[in-house]
Design a protein around this motif. Structure first.
Motif, PDB file in Angstrom:
ATOM      1  N   PHE A  72     -14.179  36.349  44.887  1.00 44.49           N
ATOM      2  CA  PHE A  72     -13.978  34.913  44.691  1.00 44.49           C
ATOM      3  C   PHE A  72     -14.891  34.106  45.616  1.00 44.49           C
ATOM      4  O   PHE A  72     -15.590  33.189  45.187  1.00 44.49           O
ATOM      5  N   ARG A  73     -14.892  34.469  46.903  1.00 47.92           N
ATOM      6  CA  ARG A  73     -15.696  33.726  47.890  1.00 47.92           C
ATOM      7  C   ARG A  73     -17.185  33.794  47.571  1.00 47.92           C
ATOM      8  O   ARG A  73     -17.898  32.797  47.636  1.00 47.92           O
ATOM      9  N   ARG A  74     -17.644  34.995  47.223  1.00 51.84           N
ATOM     10  CA  ARG A  74     -19.078  35.169  46.907  1.00 51.84           C
ATOM     11  C   ARG A  74     -19.473  34.344  45.682  1.00 51.84           C
ATOM     12  O   ARG A  74     -20.521  33.694  45.670  1.00 51.84           O
ATOM     13  N   ILE A  75     -18.630  34.419  44.654  1.00 48.00           N
ATOM     14  CA  ILE A  75     -18.948  33.684  43.415  1.00 48.00           C
ATOM     15  C   ILE A  75     -18.939  32.179  43.682  1.00 48.00           C
ATOM     16  O   ILE A  75     -19.841  31.455  43.270  1.00 48.00           O
ATOM     17  N   ARG A  76     -17.934  31.733  44.434  1.00 47.42           N
ATOM     18  CA  ARG A  76     -17.834  30.292  44.691  1.00 47.42           C
ATOM     19  C   ARG A  76     -19.039  29.805  45.503  1.00 47.42           C
ATOM     20  O   ARG A  76     -19.575  28.718  45.277  1.00 47.42           O
ATOM     21  N   ARG A  77     -19.500  30.638  46.432  1.00 52.93           N
ATOM     22  CA  ARG A  77     -20.675  30.291  47.232  1.00 52.93           C
ATOM     23  C   ARG A  77     -21.908  30.124  46.325  1.00 52.93           C
ATOM     24  O   ARG A  77     -22.683  29.187  46.474  1.00 52.93           O
ATOM     25  N   GLU A  78     -22.045  31.053  45.360  1.00 58.33           N
ATOM     26  CA  GLU A  78     -23.173  30.990  44.408  1.00 58.33           C
ATOM     27  C   GLU A  78     -23.082  29.732  43.533  1.00 58.33           C
ATOM     28  O   GLU A  78     -24.092  29.120  43.205  1.00 58.33           O
ATOM     29  N   ILE A 135     -25.358  29.706  40.104  1.00 57.72           N
ATOM     30  CA  ILE A 135     -24.669  29.917  38.824  1.00 57.72           C
ATOM     31  C   ILE A 135     -23.723  28.738  38.590  1.00 57.72           C
ATOM     32  O   ILE A 135     -23.390  27.998  39.528  1.00 57.72           O
ATOM     33  N   GLU A 136     -23.294  28.575  37.334  1.00 54.88           N
ATOM     34  CA  GLU A 136     -22.389  27.472  37.015  1.00 54.88           C
ATOM     35  C   GLU A 136     -20.939  27.945  36.934  1.00 54.88           C
ATOM     36  O   GLU A 136     -20.015  27.233  37.278  1.00 54.88           O
ATOM     37  N   LYS A 137     -20.781  29.191  36.454  1.00 49.71           N
ATOM     38  CA  LYS A 137     -19.431  29.728  36.288  1.00 49.71           C
ATOM     39  C   LYS A 137     -19.486  31.243  36.210  1.00 49.71           C
ATOM     40  O   LYS A 137     -20.455  31.806  35.706  1.00 49.71           O
ATOM     41  N   MET A 138     -18.437  31.907  36.725  1.00 46.59           N
ATOM     42  CA  MET A 138     -18.299  33.352  36.552  1.00 46.59           C
ATOM     43  C   MET A 138     -16.812  33.697  36.503  1.00 46.59           C
ATOM     44  O   MET A 138     -15.995  33.017  37.119  1.00 46.59           O
ATOM     45  N   VAL A 139     -16.489  34.750  35.741  1.00 43.29           N
ATOM     46  CA  VAL A 139     -15.084  35.138  35.556  1.00 43.29           C
ATOM     47  C   VAL A 139     -14.818  36.518  36.155  1.00 43.29           C
ATOM     48  O   VAL A 139     -15.090  37.542  35.515  1.00 43.29           O
ATOM     49  N   PRO A 140     -14.311  36.578  37.395  1.00 46.80           N
ATOM     50  CA  PRO A 140     -13.887  37.874  37.938  1.00 46.80           C
ATOM     51  C   PRO A 140     -12.522  38.257  37.356  1.00 46.80           C
ATOM     52  O   PRO A 140     -11.771  37.386  36.900  1.00 46.80           O
ATOM     53  N   VAL A 141     -12.226  39.549  37.368  1.00 51.91           N
ATOM     54  CA  VAL A 141     -10.979  40.047  36.764  1.00 51.91           C
ATOM     55  C   VAL A 141     -10.206  40.869  37.788  1.00 51.91           C
ATOM     56  O   VAL A 141     -10.758  41.739  38.452  1.00 51.91           O
ATOM     57  N   LEU A 142      -8.938  40.568  37.886  1.00 52.78           N
ATOM     58  CA  LEU A 142      -8.050  41.344  38.757  1.00 52.78           C
ATOM     59  C   LEU A 142      -7.224  42.275  37.869  1.00 52.78           C
ATOM     60  O   LEU A 142      -6.684  41.836  36.846  1.00 52.78           O
ATOM     61  N   THR A 143      -7.132  43.543  38.229  1.00 55.25           N
ATOM     62  CA  THR A 143      -6.350  44.489  37.426  1.00 55.25           C
ATOM     63  C   THR A 143      -5.175  45.016  38.236  1.00 55.25           C
ATOM     64  O   THR A 143      -5.340  45.587  39.310  1.00 55.25           O
ATOM     65  N   GLU A 202     -14.389  23.524  33.228  1.00 53.94           N
ATOM     66  CA  GLU A 202     -14.428  24.948  32.863  1.00 53.94           C
ATOM     67  C   GLU A 202     -14.499  25.103  31.344  1.00 53.94           C
ATOM     68  O   GLU A 202     -15.229  25.932  30.809  1.00 53.94           O
ATOM     69  N   HIS A 203     -13.729  24.264  30.642  1.00 57.36           N
ATOM     70  CA  HIS A 203     -13.692  24.324  29.180  1.00 57.36           C
ATOM     71  C   HIS A 203     -15.023  23.859  28.572  1.00 57.36           C
ATOM     72  O   HIS A 203     -15.577  24.520  27.688  1.00 57.36           O
ATOM     73  N   GLU A 204     -15.520  22.731  29.051  1.00 54.71           N
ATOM     74  CA  GLU A 204     -16.731  22.148  28.460  1.00 54.71           C
ATOM     75  C   GLU A 204     -17.967  23.016  28.689  1.00 54.71           C
ATOM     76  O   GLU A 204     -18.906  22.989  27.895  1.00 54.71           O
ATOM     77  N   ILE A 205     -17.970  23.806  29.765  1.00 53.59           N
ATOM     78  CA  ILE A 205     -19.068  24.763  29.993  1.00 53.59           C
ATOM     79  C   ILE A 205     -19.135  25.744  28.812  1.00 53.59           C
ATOM     80  O   ILE A 205     -20.212  26.062  28.306  1.00 53.59           O
ATOM     81  N   VAL A 206     -17.965  26.196  28.360  1.00 50.35           N
ATOM     82  CA  VAL A 206     -17.909  27.159  27.246  1.00 50.35           C
ATOM     83  C   VAL A 206     -18.357  26.485  25.947  1.00 50.35           C
ATOM     84  O   VAL A 206     -19.133  27.052  25.171  1.00 50.35           O
ATOM     85  N   VAL A 207     -17.905  25.248  25.728  1.00 50.27           N
ATOM     86  CA  VAL A 207     -18.285  24.509  24.516  1.00 50.27           C
ATOM     87  C   VAL A 207     -19.801  24.341  24.462  1.00 50.27           C
ATOM     88  O   VAL A 207     -20.435  24.598  23.435  1.00 50.27           O
ATOM     89  N   SER A 222     -12.911  25.222  41.953  1.00 49.14           N
ATOM     90  CA  SER A 222     -11.898  26.289  42.046  1.00 49.14           C
ATOM     91  C   SER A 222     -11.373  26.473  43.468  1.00 49.14           C
ATOM     92  O   SER A 222     -12.141  26.433  44.425  1.00 49.14           O
ATOM     93  N   ALA A 223     -10.062  26.684  43.573  1.00 47.75           N
ATOM     94  CA  ALA A 223      -9.428  26.994  44.866  1.00 47.75           C
ATOM     95  C   ALA A 223      -8.719  28.335  44.729  1.00 47.75           C
ATOM     96  O   ALA A 223      -8.085  28.603  43.702  1.00 47.75           O
ATOM     97  N   PHE A 224      -8.806  29.187  45.762  1.00 47.18           N
ATOM     98  CA  PHE A 224      -8.292  30.556  45.660  1.00 47.18           C
ATOM     99  C   PHE A 224      -6.820  30.603  45.265  1.00 47.18           C
ATOM    100  O   PHE A 224      -6.437  31.335  44.343  1.00 47.18           O
ATOM    101  N   ASP A 225      -5.958  29.851  45.939  1.00 48.79           N
ATOM    102  CA  ASP A 225      -4.516  29.929  45.658  1.00 48.79           C
ATOM    103  C   ASP A 225      -4.191  29.570  44.209  1.00 48.79           C
ATOM    104  O   ASP A 225      -3.340  30.184  43.572  1.00 48.79           O
ATOM    105  N   HIS A 226      -4.893  28.558  43.711  1.00 46.96           N
ATOM    106  CA  HIS A 226      -4.678  28.121  42.326  1.00 46.96           C
ATOM    107  C   HIS A 226      -5.071  29.241  41.352  1.00 46.96           C
ATOM    108  O   HIS A 226      -4.341  29.539  40.402  1.00 46.96           O
ATOM    109  N   GLU A 227      -6.231  29.876  41.592  1.00 44.59           N
ATOM    110  CA  GLU A 227      -6.702  30.943  40.699  1.00 44.59           C
ATOM    111  C   GLU A 227      -5.802  32.178  40.790  1.00 44.59           C
ATOM    112  O   GLU A 227      -5.523  32.820  39.787  1.00 44.59           O
ATOM    113  N   TRP A 228      -5.340  32.497  42.002  1.00 42.40           N
ATOM    114  CA  TRP A 228      -4.458  33.657  42.202  1.00 42.40           C
ATOM    115  C   TRP A 228      -3.158  33.467  41.409  1.00 42.40           C
ATOM    116  O   TRP A 228      -2.654  34.392  40.788  1.00 42.40           O
TER     117      TRP A 228
END
Length: 339
Positions: free
Chosen positions: A89-95, A101-109, A187-192, A315-321
């Motif tokens: 999360f921190r690395r992506i947000r820094r980028e 970059i404009e957006k990236m989607v990491p995945v937690l399993t 986030e939505h409009e980036i996809v559109v 993006s904020a970490f707690d919100h995404e978590w």
């Protein structure tokens, strides 16, 4: 039954294909084939023609896949570890903040252990998923994956193509705040924007206004898009054009960003099915390809439950978590999967 694939449309129509499958690079002219691939599209022959194809209903399913009175699975879940995800999360947000970059989607399993029962039993829940979701499954003797997704990658028939942007997430009951949430709208409009740019190469694009999609305990922003294609296009060519969209991938979608995304997925041990295209082509040539989210995978006694979140400037970490947890809880409810 050794291997099978299943696809259910929002209108309830569903097909079950029995293996062994014949693999093809392009969709067969007569239809009746499944599209099965991983997130990286590493299978050059993703169209799978079953040796037997059945039209099924939720009533005929148990007999069709020989469930023979097996029980619903019970799973003991391990608490997901935060540190790897926090680092990603921190690395992506820094980028993102550095405008690389404009957006990236990491995945937690989240992983669990199968204590008893048969994961294939969950297909009954897939068949009974809400009417705005597509059901999908691919099962082999060693394992498989299944789920019900609200996200369509595309539906094509002749010169008509439909798709959607589905991004931005909230809990039901928080609609008022959600409708004006700058981060979720961004986030939505980036996809559109990505979809419009890609689709313009194929023909004339029209977009419906952004609306809300409420499904299985979550609310998302949704924008329907349609294209009048300048010429008929093989669905096999449409998949790499659109996948992965920034709803499950990254923007820009260049080689360097995709390589980083793959690296994060490997580090975080994301099952290959998650976010991948999955589909079915009917006999009349109508191709339905969806984004395989809201699902689980299993191999032996190990069960995987992935969830992803889009990281943009706000993006904020707690919100995404919290969003990741909401998505996993939604899957457990949807599949009626008990621990």
């Amino acid at each position: 039954m050794m291997e099978f694939a299943l696809f259910r449309l929002p209108d309830g129509r569903a097909w079950l294909g029995e293996g062994p499958f014949t693999s093809l690079a392009a969709a067969p002219a007569g239809g009746g084939a499944f599209y099965v691939n991983d997130f990286d599209l590493s299978d050059p022959q993703p169209w799978k023609v079953p040796s037997k194809l059945h039209v099924i209903t939720s009533e005929s399913l148990p007999k069709a896949i020989h469930l023979n009175g097996s029980q619903k699975p019970r799973v003991t879940w391990a608490k997901p570890a935060t540190e790897w995800f926090k680092m990603a999360f921190r690395r992506i947000r820094r980028e993102v903040l550095a405008k690389k970059i404009e957006k990236m989607v990491p995945v937690l399993t989240e992983t669990g252990t199968l204590v008893s029962g048969d994961p294939r039993r969950l297909l009954e829940s897939v068949m009974n998923a809400p009417g705005n979701m597509w059901g999908y499954a691919h099962v082999t003797p060693k394992g498989g994956f299944l789920g019900a997704t609200p996200e369509l990658l595309f539906k094509s028939h002749g010169k008509n193509l439909e798709t959607m942007a589905l991004a931005g997430t909230a809990k039901p009951g928080q609609q008022e705040a959600f409708l004006n949430d700058v981060k979720e709208i961004e986030e939505h409009e980036i996809v559109v924007r990505f979809l419009c740019e890609r689709l313009q190469t194929l023909g004339e694009v029209s977009r419906e206004p952004r609306s809300l999609c409420q499904t299985a305990g979550l609310v998302h922003f949704q924008s329907q898009l349609s294209v009048k294609l300048s010429e008929e296009t093989d669905p096999a060519q449409l998949v790499p054009l659109l996948h992965p969209t920034p709803a499950v991938g990254c923007l820009p979608r260049d080689e360097a960003s995709l390589a980083k995304l793959r690296e994060y997925r490997q580090q975080l041990k994301v099952p290959g099915f998650f976010g991948s295209p999955f589909g079915f082509i009917e006999n009349d040539g109508t191709a339905h390809v969806v984004v395989a989210i809201r699902g689980i995978a299993w191999q032996g006694d190990t069960i995987s439950l992935p969830s992803g979140c889009g990281i943009v400037g706000g993006s904020a970490f707690d919100h995404e978590w919290r969003e990741l947890r909401l998505k996993r809880e939604a899957v457990l409810r949807l599949l009626a999967l008990h621990s």
